[in-house]
Design an enzyme around this catalytic site. Structure first.
Site, short mmCIF file in Angstrom:
data_model
loop_
_atom_site.label_atom_id
_atom_site.label_comp_id
_atom_site.label_asym_id
_atom_site.label_seq_id
_atom_site.Cartn_x
_atom_site.Cartn_y
_atom_site.Cartn_z
N ASN A 33 2.04 -5.12 -3.06
CA ASN A 33 0.63 -5.44 -2.85
C ASN A 33 -0.14 -4.15 -2.59
OD1 ASN A 33 -1.41 -7.57 -2.25
ND2 ASN A 33 -1.32 -6.79 -0.15
N GLU A 92 0.81 -1.22 0.00
CA GLU A 92 0.00 0.00 0.00
C GLU A 92 0.85 1.28 0.00
OE1 GLU A 92 -3.70 -2.30 2.24
OE2 GLU A 92 -2.73 -0.63 3.28
N HIS A 132 -10.60 -5.99 -2.46
CA HIS A 132 -11.68 -5.79 -1.48
C HIS A 132 -12.80 -5.06 -2.20
CE1 HIS A 132 -9.26 -7.13 1.90
NE2 HIS A 132 -8.29 -6.30 1.56
N ASP A 160 -12.41 -10.18 -0.93
CA ASP A 160 -13.70 -10.32 -0.27
C ASP A 160 -14.67 -9.36 -0.96
OD1 ASP A 160 -12.93 -7.87 0.97
OD2 ASP A 160 -12.43 -8.87 2.85
N GLU A 180 -6.35 -10.64 -1.47
CA GLU A 180 -7.17 -10.38 -0.28
C GLU A 180 -8.65 -10.27 -0.65
OE1 GLU A 180 -5.68 -7.13 2.11
OE2 GLU A 180 -3.59 -7.55 1.58
#
Length: 363
Positions: A216, A175, A252, A282, A280
């Site tokens: 990432n 990030e 996400h 979701d 990651e």
């Protein structure tokens, strides 16, 4: 949407698991008996997420919390049956590993690595250089640039040294960009400048030459200002011979909002010779989730996984959790939840089928 720093495991009220209706289950078994030959254990294993991923030679992973790993047998049953890769949700973040300077606490990270080894699962390491979840001694230490550089190198050397040969990929840098493509303000960026990224990757490669090294980030799935900036950085790092092996797309998502440019965007990174992974995944839904939203979520899981697996260098897909029971979403995005393939009672949701179909090489 950007997300806040990942919270540690939230203790949420446990619900008593509801058994599946016997009539429906019986009818399903009766139908299966009529239409299918007797399933061997090997054949039935192939119909799990893990079986489909194994058949394609890719990873299907889950973020794992130390709490449920050590206390919830239903959780580990699903984890070990369905996933061939694990990522520590919090146990490998700096505040967890080195809460006081030089005082390491490896217990939770070691537990996950040992569990993975015992169940033939790979481990993704997460994460080495990040702006968040830093221990207070580091965050508030007011170190000089030279000392901070030394601290970062020592952290990478120590962590990768401990897990050398046991972790197949690391989110080395996490990030680093703002939404407009500028560099995010952080302890590392502000004191060391963008050069810390190349240094961290070089140090990580020296510490474990076999591990795949990733940058990432989130909101980079679409072709946008943020992903353009990361693409330019990746190209520059590769031109300079920096050991960057992959890009992690956190994914996400909000239900119904998988970006239309996602596959093409992942492909341009793959075309640089980099691995791409959904790291990651979701897909959160405004609560309470309707049947229509759960159906849309299923389609989204299928699409998101296919967007990666349809690209040449896709290494696999990791979901950020196993079950809604322990998801970070409700504690961070007020009014949202139901983001994962299993509900709080460990029943597979429609999204499990969507993800399964996305992974299934025959589908």
């Amino acid at each position: 949407m950007p997300h806040a720093s990942r919270p540690h495991h939230h203790h949420r009220r446990r619900r008593v698991p509801r058994p599946l209706p016997l009539v429906a289950a019986g009818a399903l078994l009766a139908t299966a008996a009529v239409t299918l030959p007797q399933l061997t254990p090997e054949a039935s294993a192939a119909t799990t997420l893990r079986g489909y991923a194994d058949a394609r030679g890719v990873r299907i992973g889950a973020a794992v919390g130390d709490g449920p790993l050590t206390s919830d047998s239903a959780y580990t049953t699903v984890l070990d049956r369905e996933f061939n890769s694990v990522t520590a949700e919090n146990a490998m973040k700096w505040d967890a590993l080195e809460p006081s300077r030089g005082g390491y606490n490896w217990a939770a990270a070691d537990r996950l690595v040992a569990h993975a080894a015992a169940h033939n699962q790979g481990v993704r390491g997460h994460t080495l250089a990040w702006y968040s979840q830093l221990p207070s001694w580091l965050k508030n230490g007011n170190f000089s640039a030279a000392e901070l550089n030394t601290i970062l190198k020592k952290h990478i050397d120590t962590t990768l040294g401990r897990y050398k040969g046991k972790v197949y990929a690391w989110d080395v840098v996490n990030e680093t960009f703002n939404e407009d493509g500028s560099m995010r303000s952080s302890l590392w960026q502000d004191k060391l400048g963008t050069g810390y990224i190349a240094n961290a990757l070089r140090w990580a490669h020296a510490a474990d030459p076999a591990a795949k090294l990733y940058i990432n980030d989130y909101n980079i799935e679409a072709d946008n200002a943020k992903s353009d900036a990361l693409y330019a950085l990746a190209k520059q790092l590769l031109a300079e011979g920096v050991p960057l092996n992959g890009i992690g797309f956190q994914s996400h998502f909000v239900v119904g909002q998988v970006p239309s440019t996602m596959k093409a965007n992942l492909k341009r990174f793959s075309d640089l010779g980099l691995e791409v992974s959904v790291t990651e995944l979701d897909i959160r839904i405004p609560l309470p989730a309707s049947a229509a939203e759960l159906a849309q979520q299923s389609a989204d899981y299928k699409l998101a996984s296919e967007n990666c697996l349809g690209v040449a260098r896709c290494a696999g897909v990791t979901v950020w959790g196993v079950t809604d029971k322990y998801s970070w979403i409700p504690g961070t995005f007020s009014g949202f939840g139901a983001a994962l393939p299993y509900n709080e009672s460990y029943a597979p949701k429609p999204s499990y089928t969507g993800l399964s179909n996305g992974l299934n090489p025959a589908a």
